[in-house]
Design a protein around this motif. Structure first.
Motif, PDB file in Angstrom:
ATOM      1  N   HIS A  40       0.828  -1.204   0.000  1.00  0.00           N
ATOM      2  CA  HIS A  40       0.000   0.000   0.000  1.00  0.00           C
ATOM      3  C   HIS A  40       0.867   1.261   0.000  1.00  0.00           C
ATOM      4  O   HIS A  40       0.595   2.214  -0.733  1.00  0.00           O
ATOM      5  CB  HIS A  40      -0.918  -0.009   1.219  1.00  0.00           C
ATOM      6  CG  HIS A  40      -1.837   1.172   1.283  1.00  0.00           C
ATOM      7  ND1 HIS A  40      -2.939   1.310   0.468  1.00  0.00           N
ATOM      8  CD2 HIS A  40      -1.812   2.286   2.066  1.00  0.00           C
ATOM      9  CE1 HIS A  40      -3.554   2.438   0.733  1.00  0.00           C
ATOM     10  NE2 HIS A  40      -2.893   3.050   1.701  1.00  0.00           N
ATOM     11  N   LEU A  41       1.900   1.241   0.812  1.00  0.00           N
ATOM     12  CA  LEU A  41       2.767   2.417   0.926  1.00  0.00           C
ATOM     13  C   LEU A  41       3.467   2.730  -0.396  1.00  0.00           C
ATOM     14  O   LEU A  41       3.574   3.892  -0.802  1.00  0.00           O
ATOM     15  CB  LEU A  41       3.818   2.170   2.017  1.00  0.00           C
ATOM     16  CG  LEU A  41       4.755   3.334   2.331  1.00  0.00           C
ATOM     17  CD1 LEU A  41       3.983   4.504   2.923  1.00  0.00           C
ATOM     18  CD2 LEU A  41       5.840   2.888   3.296  1.00  0.00           C
ATOM     19  N   LEU A  42       3.919   1.689  -1.098  1.00  0.00           N
ATOM     20  CA  LEU A  42       4.668   1.878  -2.334  1.00  0.00           C
ATOM     21  C   LEU A  42       3.777   1.943  -3.569  1.00  0.00           C
ATOM     22  O   LEU A  42       4.243   2.303  -4.654  1.00  0.00           O
ATOM     23  CB  LEU A  42       5.677   0.741  -2.507  1.00  0.00           C
ATOM     24  CG  LEU A  42       6.755   0.625  -1.422  1.00  0.00           C
ATOM     25  CD1 LEU A  42       7.597  -0.630  -1.647  1.00  0.00           C
ATOM     26  CD2 LEU A  42       7.643   1.864  -1.409  1.00  0.00           C
ATOM     27  N   GLY A  43       2.488   1.567  -3.397  1.00  0.00           N
ATOM     28  CA  GLY A  43       1.602   1.557  -4.554  1.00  0.00           C
ATOM     29  C   GLY A  43       1.946   0.490  -5.560  1.00  0.00           C
ATOM     30  O   GLY A  43       1.781   0.670  -6.765  1.00  0.00           O
ATOM     31  N   LYS A  44       2.424  -0.649  -5.071  1.00  0.00           N
ATOM     32  CA  LYS A  44       2.837  -1.743  -5.940  1.00  0.00           C
ATOM     33  C   LYS A  44       1.899  -2.936  -5.810  1.00  0.00           C
ATOM     34  O   LYS A  44       1.228  -3.107  -4.782  1.00  0.00           O
ATOM     35  CB  LYS A  44       4.261  -2.214  -5.589  1.00  0.00           C
ATOM     36  CG  LYS A  44       5.376  -1.232  -5.906  1.00  0.00           C
ATOM     37  CD  LYS A  44       6.723  -1.808  -5.476  1.00  0.00           C
ATOM     38  CE  LYS A  44       7.869  -0.868  -5.806  1.00  0.00           C
ATOM     39  NZ  LYS A  44       8.148  -0.781  -7.262  1.00  0.00           N
ATOM     40  N   SER A  45       1.868  -3.759  -6.848  1.00  0.00           N
ATOM     41  CA  SER A  45       1.201  -5.047  -6.755  1.00  0.00           C
ATOM     42  C   SER A  45       2.174  -6.037  -6.113  1.00  0.00           C
ATOM     43  O   SER A  45       3.376  -5.763  -6.005  1.00  0.00           O
ATOM     44  CB  SER A  45       0.813  -5.552  -8.147  1.00  0.00           C
ATOM     45  OG  SER A  45       1.973  -5.865  -8.901  1.00  0.00           O
ATOM     46  N   LYS A  46       1.665  -7.195  -5.721  1.00  0.00           N
ATOM     47  CA  LYS A  46       2.538  -8.200  -5.115  1.00  0.00           C
ATOM     48  C   LYS A  46       3.601  -8.665  -6.104  1.00  0.00           C
ATOM     49  O   LYS A  46       4.767  -8.850  -5.733  1.00  0.00           O
ATOM     50  CB  LYS A  46       1.717  -9.395  -4.629  1.00  0.00           C
ATOM     51  CG  LYS A  46       2.549 -10.433  -3.892  1.00  0.00           C
ATOM     52  CD  LYS A  46       1.680 -11.443  -3.168  1.00  0.00           C
ATOM     53  CE  LYS A  46       2.522 -12.420  -2.375  1.00  0.00           C
ATOM     54  NZ  LYS A  46       1.703 -13.340  -1.561  1.00  0.00           N
ATOM     55  N   ALA A  47       3.199  -8.827  -7.356  1.00  0.00           N
ATOM     56  CA  ALA A  47       4.172  -9.251  -8.374  1.00  0.00           C
ATOM     57  C   ALA A  47       5.271  -8.205  -8.542  1.00  0.00           C
ATOM     58  O   ALA A  47       6.454  -8.546  -8.692  1.00  0.00           O
ATOM     59  CB  ALA A  47       3.454  -9.495  -9.705  1.00  0.00           C
ATOM     60  N   GLU A  48       4.886  -6.945  -8.503  1.00  0.00           N
ATOM     61  CA  GLU A  48       5.883  -5.881  -8.649  1.00  0.00           C
ATOM     62  C   GLU A  48       6.822  -5.837  -7.452  1.00  0.00           C
ATOM     63  O   GLU A  48       8.034  -5.607  -7.608  1.00  0.00           O
ATOM     64  CB  GLU A  48       5.174  -4.530  -8.806  1.00  0.00           C
ATOM     65  CG  GLU A  48       4.466  -4.368 -10.145  1.00  0.00           C
ATOM     66  CD  GLU A  48       3.594  -3.134 -10.203  1.00  0.00           C
ATOM     67  OE1 GLU A  48       3.370  -2.621 -11.310  1.00  0.00           O
ATOM     68  OE2 GLU A  48       3.116  -2.687  -9.127  1.00  0.00           O
ATOM     69  N   LEU A  49       6.268  -6.079  -6.253  1.00  0.00           N
ATOM     70  CA  LEU A  49       7.116  -6.083  -5.074  1.00  0.00           C
ATOM     71  C   LEU A  49       8.127  -7.224  -5.132  1.00  0.00           C
ATOM     72  O   LEU A  49       9.316  -7.037  -4.806  1.00  0.00           O
ATOM     73  CB  LEU A  49       6.268  -6.189  -3.811  1.00  0.00           C
ATOM     74  CG  LEU A  49       7.034  -6.157  -2.488  1.00  0.00           C
ATOM     75  CD1 LEU A  49       7.783  -4.842  -2.320  1.00  0.00           C
ATOM     76  CD2 LEU A  49       6.104  -6.395  -1.311  1.00  0.00           C
ATOM     77  N   LEU A  50       7.674  -8.396  -5.536  1.00  0.00           N
ATOM     78  CA  LEU A  50       8.594  -9.533  -5.665  1.00  0.00           C
ATOM     79  C   LEU A  50       9.688  -9.231  -6.677  1.00  0.00           C
ATOM     80  O   LEU A  50      10.858  -9.583  -6.473  1.00  0.00           O
ATOM     81  CB  LEU A  50       7.811 -10.784  -6.079  1.00  0.00           C
ATOM     82  CG  LEU A  50       6.889 -11.386  -5.023  1.00  0.00           C
ATOM     83  CD1 LEU A  50       6.046 -12.497  -5.628  1.00  0.00           C
ATOM     84  CD2 LEU A  50       7.685 -11.901  -3.832  1.00  0.00           C
ATOM     85  N   ARG A  51       9.319  -8.555  -7.738  1.00  0.00           N
ATOM     86  CA  ARG A  51      10.295  -8.186  -8.754  1.00  0.00           C
ATOM     87  C   ARG A  51      11.308  -7.176  -8.228  1.00  0.00           C
ATOM     88  O   ARG A  51      12.496  -7.216  -8.578  1.00  0.00           O
ATOM     89  CB  ARG A  51       9.558  -7.602  -9.957  1.00  0.00           C
ATOM     90  CG  ARG A  51      10.427  -7.154 -11.125  1.00  0.00           C
ATOM     91  CD  ARG A  51       9.627  -6.266 -12.053  1.00  0.00           C
ATOM     92  NE  ARG A  51       9.239  -5.019 -11.395  1.00  0.00           N
ATOM     93  CZ  ARG A  51       8.278  -4.204 -11.853  1.00  0.00           C
ATOM     94  NH1 ARG A  51       7.580  -4.521 -12.927  1.00  0.00           N
ATOM     95  NH2 ARG A  51       8.007  -3.073 -11.206  1.00  0.00           N
ATOM     96  N   ASP A  52      10.845  -6.274  -7.370  1.00  0.00           N
ATOM     97  CA  ASP A  52      11.666  -5.135  -6.951  1.00  0.00           C
ATOM     98  C   ASP A  52      12.244  -5.275  -5.545  1.00  0.00           C
ATOM     99  O   ASP A  52      12.784  -4.309  -5.007  1.00  0.00           O
ATOM    100  CB  ASP A  52      10.842  -3.841  -7.013  1.00  0.00           C
ATOM    101  CG  ASP A  52      10.297  -3.568  -8.401  1.00  0.00           C
ATOM    102  OD1 ASP A  52      10.878  -4.064  -9.372  1.00  0.00           O
ATOM    103  OD2 ASP A  52       9.266  -2.853  -8.504  1.00  0.00           O
ATOM    104  N   PHE A  53      12.127  -6.455  -4.934  1.00  0.00           N
ATOM    105  CA  PHE A  53      12.527  -6.610  -3.536  1.00  0.00           C
ATOM    106  C   PHE A  53      13.977  -6.162  -3.279  1.00  0.00           C
ATOM    107  O   PHE A  53      14.303  -5.723  -2.176  1.00  0.00           O
ATOM    108  CB  PHE A  53      12.361  -8.059  -3.090  1.00  0.00           C
ATOM    109  CG  PHE A  53      11.242  -8.268  -2.102  1.00  0.00           C
ATOM    110  CD1 PHE A  53      10.920  -7.306  -1.147  1.00  0.00           C
ATOM    111  CD2 PHE A  53      10.504  -9.451  -2.117  1.00  0.00           C
ATOM    112  CE1 PHE A  53       9.900  -7.511  -0.228  1.00  0.00           C
ATOM    113  CE2 PHE A  53       9.475  -9.667  -1.197  1.00  0.00           C
ATOM    114  CZ  PHE A  53       9.170  -8.686  -0.263  1.00  0.00           C
TER     115      PHE A  53
END
Length: 282
Positions: A40-53
């Protein structure tokens, strides 16, 4: 949240440290909640977060927001109130402390109503039911039914004006505000006059009053008791609606209620005493 070297912190580091903090505060699903807060804080989807961890943590003003999010969740506030949203039947709904957080099990009620409604009013035919959602809260049921069956005419009621405001915003969010009539009032009282209701659906308060103090702190301390307290035996709302059925212009062809554990037989008996149904499913 202290870190040894902010310049080398990654999104993974921030999530991991947030998880550990929530674990220390006794949050049961610490990892999942820290992930939801970070998404929520970053405005990302779960897939995007996994990509950008492994990307660096941006820092700056996000540090203060992240700290505030973790503090609220660590204090027991439900993650859905912190983020202001919850998914229901594949759609994002806005939530606030004015409404009960939609539960996955209530999706089963929506599915049952859609199936039963299609049996009596097959999609594509001209006839369509008039549906009433009593105690709509966030509007999750009413909005879902209107979105899934555009021909259905939906009404939604709640005693709380604040809840109706949340539900109205959710109807606008999903493009069905022109097909839902929102009404403030207690149970079936606002509908004693007017057009007949074909489908009555409700997820009313059904927690036994004595059990409220023993609920999880997230529920007990943050969710509205108006949407939880079902009276001494948890059956007061069903009892009231069963008595009120005879005062409607006609008895609905379908009445669908969510019930608490061990309440199904009692609610079925209340419905049997109120009207002559062709069948009762539990």
């Amino acid at each position: 949240m202290a870190r040894n070297d902010d310049s080398k912190s990654t999104l993974w580091d921030v999530w991991r440290e947030g998880t550990r903090r929530l674990e220390r505060e006794g949050v049961e699903e610490a990892a999942a909640d820290a992930e939801l807060l970070l998404l929520h804080l970053l405005g990302k989807s779960k897939a995007e977060l996994l990509r950008d961890f492994r990307d660096p943590w941006p820092g700056g003003e996000l540090d203060a927001l992240w700290e505030a999010y973790l503090a609220r969740r660590a204090a027991g506030e439900p993650v859905q109130y912190v983020t202001g949203e919850q998914y229901f039947y594949g759609r994002r709904f806005g939530v606030s402390p004015a409404v009960l957080i939609p539960r996955p099990e209530t999706e089963l009620l929506a599915e049952a109503v859609l199936k039963a409604g299609d049996e009596l009013w097959p999609p594509g035919e001209k006839a369509a039911p008039r549906v009433l959602d009593v105690g709509t809260g966030s509007g999750a049921l009413a909005v879902t039914l209107a979105a899934e069956r555009p021909a259905w005419r939906v009404m939604a009621s709640d005693l709380s004006a604040d809840a109706l405001e949340v539900a109205s915003r959710n109807a606008e969010l999903h493009g069905v505000s022109d097909r839902i009539q929102f009404v403030q009032g207690s149970f079936l009282e606002p509908f004693f006059e007017g057009p007949p209701i074909d489908i009555l659906v409700s997820n009313p308060p059904y927690i036994v009053k004595a059990d409220l103090a023993n609920l999880q702190r997230e529920v007990r301390d943050y969710e509205p008791h108006l949407a939880l307290d079902g009276g001494e035996d948890g059956l007061d709302p069903y009892r009231i609606m069963a008595k009120q059925l005879s005062r409607l212009p006609a008895v609905p062809r379908i009445a669908a209620f969510e019930v608490g554990a061990g309440q199904a037989d009692s609610v079925a008996d209340l419905l049997r005493s109120a009207a002559d149904w062709s069948g009762i499913r539990m």
